[in-house]
Design an enzyme around this catalytic site. Structure first.
Site, PDB file in Angstrom:
ATOM      1  N   GLU A 181      34.327  43.803  40.266  1.00 40.08           N
ATOM      2  CA  GLU A 181      35.260  44.934  40.798  1.00 40.08           C
ATOM      3  C   GLU A 181      36.866  44.183  39.841  1.00 40.08           C
ATOM      4  OE1 GLU A 181      34.552  46.026  44.803  1.00 40.08           O
ATOM      5  OE2 GLU A 181      32.515  46.502  43.958  1.00 40.08           O
ATOM      6  N   GLU A 288      23.623  48.267  42.139  1.00 35.79           N
ATOM      7  CA  GLU A 288      23.339  48.735  43.506  1.00 35.79           C
ATOM      8  C   GLU A 288      23.171  49.968  43.797  1.00 35.79           C
ATOM      9  OE1 GLU A 288      27.514  48.025  45.147  1.00 35.79           O
ATOM     10  OE2 GLU A 288      27.112  45.702  44.509  1.00 35.79           O
TER      11      GLU A 288
HETATM   12  O1  G3I Z   1      29.099  40.683  60.264  1.00 37.40           O
HETATM   13  C1  G3I Z   1      30.248  40.872  61.316  1.00 37.40           C
HETATM   14  C2  G3I Z   1      29.759  41.735  62.331  1.00 37.40           C
HETATM   15  O2  G3I Z   1      30.551  39.952  62.484  1.00 37.40           O
HETATM   16  C3  G3I Z   1      30.618  42.266  63.156  1.00 37.40           C
HETATM   17  O3  G3I Z   1      29.995  42.661  64.703  1.00 37.40           O
HETATM   18  C4  G3I Z   1      30.529  43.783  62.503  1.00 37.40           C
HETATM   19  C5  G3I Z   1      31.461  44.841  62.899  1.00 37.40           C
HETATM   20  O4  G3I Z   1      32.066  46.191  61.875  1.00 37.40           O
HETATM   21  O5  G3I Z   1      30.751  43.457  60.984  1.00 37.40           O
HETATM   22  C6  G3I Z   1      30.004  43.027  59.880  1.00 37.40           C
HETATM   23  O6  G3I Z   1      30.835  42.573  58.783  1.00 37.40           O
HETATM   24  C7  G3I Z   1      30.437  43.908  58.403  1.00 37.40           C
HETATM   25  C8  G3I Z   1      29.776  43.139  56.821  1.00 37.40           C
HETATM   26  O7  G3I Z   1      29.854  44.378  56.255  1.00 37.40           O
HETATM   27  C9  G3I Z   1      28.104  42.736  57.803  1.00 37.40           C
HETATM   28  O8  G3I Z   1      27.695  44.369  57.788  1.00 37.40           O
HETATM   29  C10 G3I Z   1      32.304  44.264  57.317  1.00 37.40           C
HETATM   30  O9  G3I Z   1      32.458  44.628  59.250  1.00 37.40           O
HETATM   31  C11 G3I Z   1      31.439  44.809  56.913  1.00 37.40           C
HETATM   32  O10 G3I Z   1      32.894  45.797  55.753  1.00 37.40           O
HETATM   33  C12 G3I Z   1      30.457  44.966  55.630  1.00 37.40           C
HETATM   34  O11 G3I Z   1      30.223  45.680  54.897  1.00 37.40           O
HETATM   35  C13 G3I Z   1      29.856  44.967  53.504  1.00 37.40           C
HETATM   36  C14 G3I Z   1      30.666  45.390  52.748  1.00 37.40           C
HETATM   37  O12 G3I Z   1      29.826  45.107  51.632  1.00 37.40           O
HETATM   38  C15 G3I Z   1      32.391  44.837  52.244  1.00 37.40           C
HETATM   39  O13 G3I Z   1      33.127  44.220  51.528  1.00 37.40           O
HETATM   40  C16 G3I Z   1      28.408  46.210  52.880  1.00 37.40           C
HETATM   41  O14 G3I Z   1      27.514  45.843  54.099  1.00 37.40           O
HETATM   42  C17 G3I Z   1      27.071  45.602  51.529  1.00 37.40           C
HETATM   43  O15 G3I Z   1      26.866  47.044  51.001  1.00 37.40           O
HETATM   44  C18 G3I Z   1      29.193  45.944  50.812  1.00 37.40           C
HETATM   45  O16 G3I Z   1      28.065  45.589  49.005  1.00 37.40           O
HETATM   46  C19 G3I Z   1      29.881  45.729  47.953  1.00 37.40           C
HETATM   47  C20 G3I Z   1      28.979  45.440  46.890  1.00 37.40           C
HETATM   48  O17 G3I Z   1      29.169  43.563  48.001  1.00 37.40           O
HETATM   49  C21 G3I Z   1      30.213  45.284  46.453  1.00 37.40           C
HETATM   50  N1  G3I Z   1      29.937  46.845  45.451  1.00 37.40           N
HETATM   51  C22 G3I Z   1      30.718  47.914  46.524  1.00 37.40           C
HETATM   52  C23 G3I Z   1      29.468  47.197  47.990  1.00 37.40           C
HETATM   53  C24 G3I Z   1      29.667  48.566  48.785  1.00 37.40           C
HETATM   54  O18 G3I Z   1      31.145  48.318  49.864  1.00 37.40           O
END
Ligand code: G3I
Length: 403
Positions: A181, A288
């Site tokens: 990105e 994705e």
């Molecule tokens: O690990 C913490 C956990 O300790 C906490 O309890 C919880 C509460 O919200 O959050 C957890 O972290 C989250 C993490 O996913 C694991 O579930 C983050 O808040 C959350 O922001 C994070 O989101 C991920 C996101 O990327 C972050 O950038 C999504 O799972 C993941 O699917 C998403 O994937 C991205 C690709 O890497 C790149 N392209 C876009 C795609 C969608 O955003």
């Protein structure tokens, strides 16, 4: 819990020819229903078929694996992923804030576990992601007292991180999303402002690919982005990648994330993008893929673009209406038919999660909604989209309109 009633509903939803395929598919995906696994399919001659078998002569079919699955907290989703897919992308477990949250302290456990599982299954692991403006600890960019580091220090840290991580997984992780990105959504600029770009300059992208190639010359190196299959972002992506290729930067493929919405299909744009990336000599990975059934002003995956929901923002909390599931199945099918038309170029299609309950879209762009973006439902049962894809896989591919 899978039950005979669930199989009946499959029979109603699926075309007759695919019912036994679908039934067998449900059996394959079953992890919590011992009875179902012991029940023979109605047609004993019918071999169980999974998506990975259906597309085995076409391209890899992948899924994202969550850290919950890798830590033993979602065995059902993990079993479904392993039964149906032959390429695994760690959804979060290979991002810099997981692997090296603090400088010099590497946490390999979950990522190593994924590599081990893939090895048992003969599946491909996709490393995701080395260089991104999200989920990257601030220490990379800070010196003493939090002051910004010089270009030299940042470049050294970038190279050291990539060399260590790609080196750790050398030969095991076959494909890497090297840079994620980096292209701007704005019409006024090519590259988005990121901490890496601020610290190093525009060549941070080329340097990242060079370091990854040096660490594992056999790995397929991918530039990954959202909306680079859309007309507004494709031309500058093509021009930028061409300029890198002209400089000899080792890029092998474009990752088109393909975070789609049901009401905004743009199949012709995506097909044009595949053709133009192919014309650069690059392969295309669909990295994705998901299709949200909920409304959103945004399109893509700019995770800073959160919204507040209106009254109709979460309409399917009690289930996905069959007509919406059918519409989604049709769009998935049309997309896969297109990918199959270009299977010489499209070498992997990864769905961003094994089942609806695990999708990031339940929390984006509005937290706490109930979306249905993936191929299997929250119980791991195949949705109409699965039968549609099996149908696409079984249909001879028409030659591309403009080869
Ligand atoms: O690990 C913490 C956990 O300790 C906490 O309890 C919880 C509460 O919200 O959050 C957890 O972290 C989250 C993490 O996913 C694991 O579930 C983050 O808040 C959350 O922001 C994070 O989101 C991920 C996101 O990327 C972050 O950038 C999504 O799972 C993941 O699917 C998403 O994937 C991205 C690709 O890497 C790149 N392209 C876009 C795609 C969608 O955003």
């Amino acid at each position: 819990m899978r039950s005979p009633a669930a199989f009946k509903s499959l029979k109603i939803q699926a075309p007759k020819r695919y019912w036994t395929l679908g039934l067998s598919l449900a059996l394959l995906g079953a992890t919590s229903c011992a009875n179902a696994q012991q029940t023979p399919p109605p047609d004993a001659a019918m071999k169980p078929i999974a998506l990975k078998d259906a597309f085995k002569n076409d391209f890899l079919i992948g899924t994202a694996v969550s850290y919950q699955s890798l830590q033993g907290n979602d065995d059902a989703s993990l079993a479904l992923a392993r039964a149906q897919f032959n390429a695994f992308t760690p959804e979060n477990s290979m991002k810099p804030d997981t692997l090296e949250r603090n400088e010099g302290e590497f946490r390999w456990k979950d990522a190593d576990h994924l590599v081990e599982l893939a090895d048992q299954d003969g599946a491909t692991v996709v490393g995701h992601t080395l260089v991104w403006h999200q989920q990257t600890p601030r220490w990379f960019f800070q010196g003493e007292n939090g002051a910004p580091v010089t270009r030299e220090v940042a470049l050294e840290r970038l190279r050291k991180y990539i060399t260590t991580v790609v080196g750790h997984f050398k030969g095991c992780v076959k494909q890497w999303d090297v840079v994620n990105e980096a292209i701007s959504d704005s019409p006024n600029e090519v590259l988005r402002p990121t901490p890496w770009r601020t610290a190093i300059g525009d060549d941070y992208i080329a340097e990242a690919f060079r370091a990854a190639h040096a660490a594992d010359p056999d790995a397929i190196l991918i530039y990954n982005d959202y909306n680079n299959d859309r007309n507004y972002k494709r031309p500058k992506t093509v021009a930028f990648l061409k300029s890198l290729l002209d400089q000899g930067v080792p890029i092998n493929a474009v990752g088109m994330q393909c975070h789609w919405q049901l009401d905004k299909p743009a199949l012709d744009e995506t097909e044009e993008a595949i053709k133009q990336y192919a014309a650069l000599g690059l392969k295309v990975m669909v990295t994705e893929f998901d299709i949200s059934v909920l409304k959103s002003r945004n399109q893509g995956a700019d995770i800073t673009a959160r919204e507040n929901g209106g009254n109709d923002s979460n309409p399917y909390v009690n289930g996905l209406p069959p007509e919406v599931a059918a519409q989604q199945a049709d769009l998935y099918k049309q997309a896969f038919e297109m990918f199959l038309r270009h299977k010489d170029v499209v070498r992997r299609v990864t769905i961003w999660g094994p089942q609806d309950g695990t999708s990031w879209l339940n929390n984006y762009p509005i937290r706490g909604r109930t979306d249905y973006a993936l191929l299997f439902d929250r119980e791991g049962k195949p949705k109409p989209a699965v039968f549609a894809l099996l149908q696409a896989a079984a249909t001879p591919v028409a030659a591309p309109a403009n080869p």
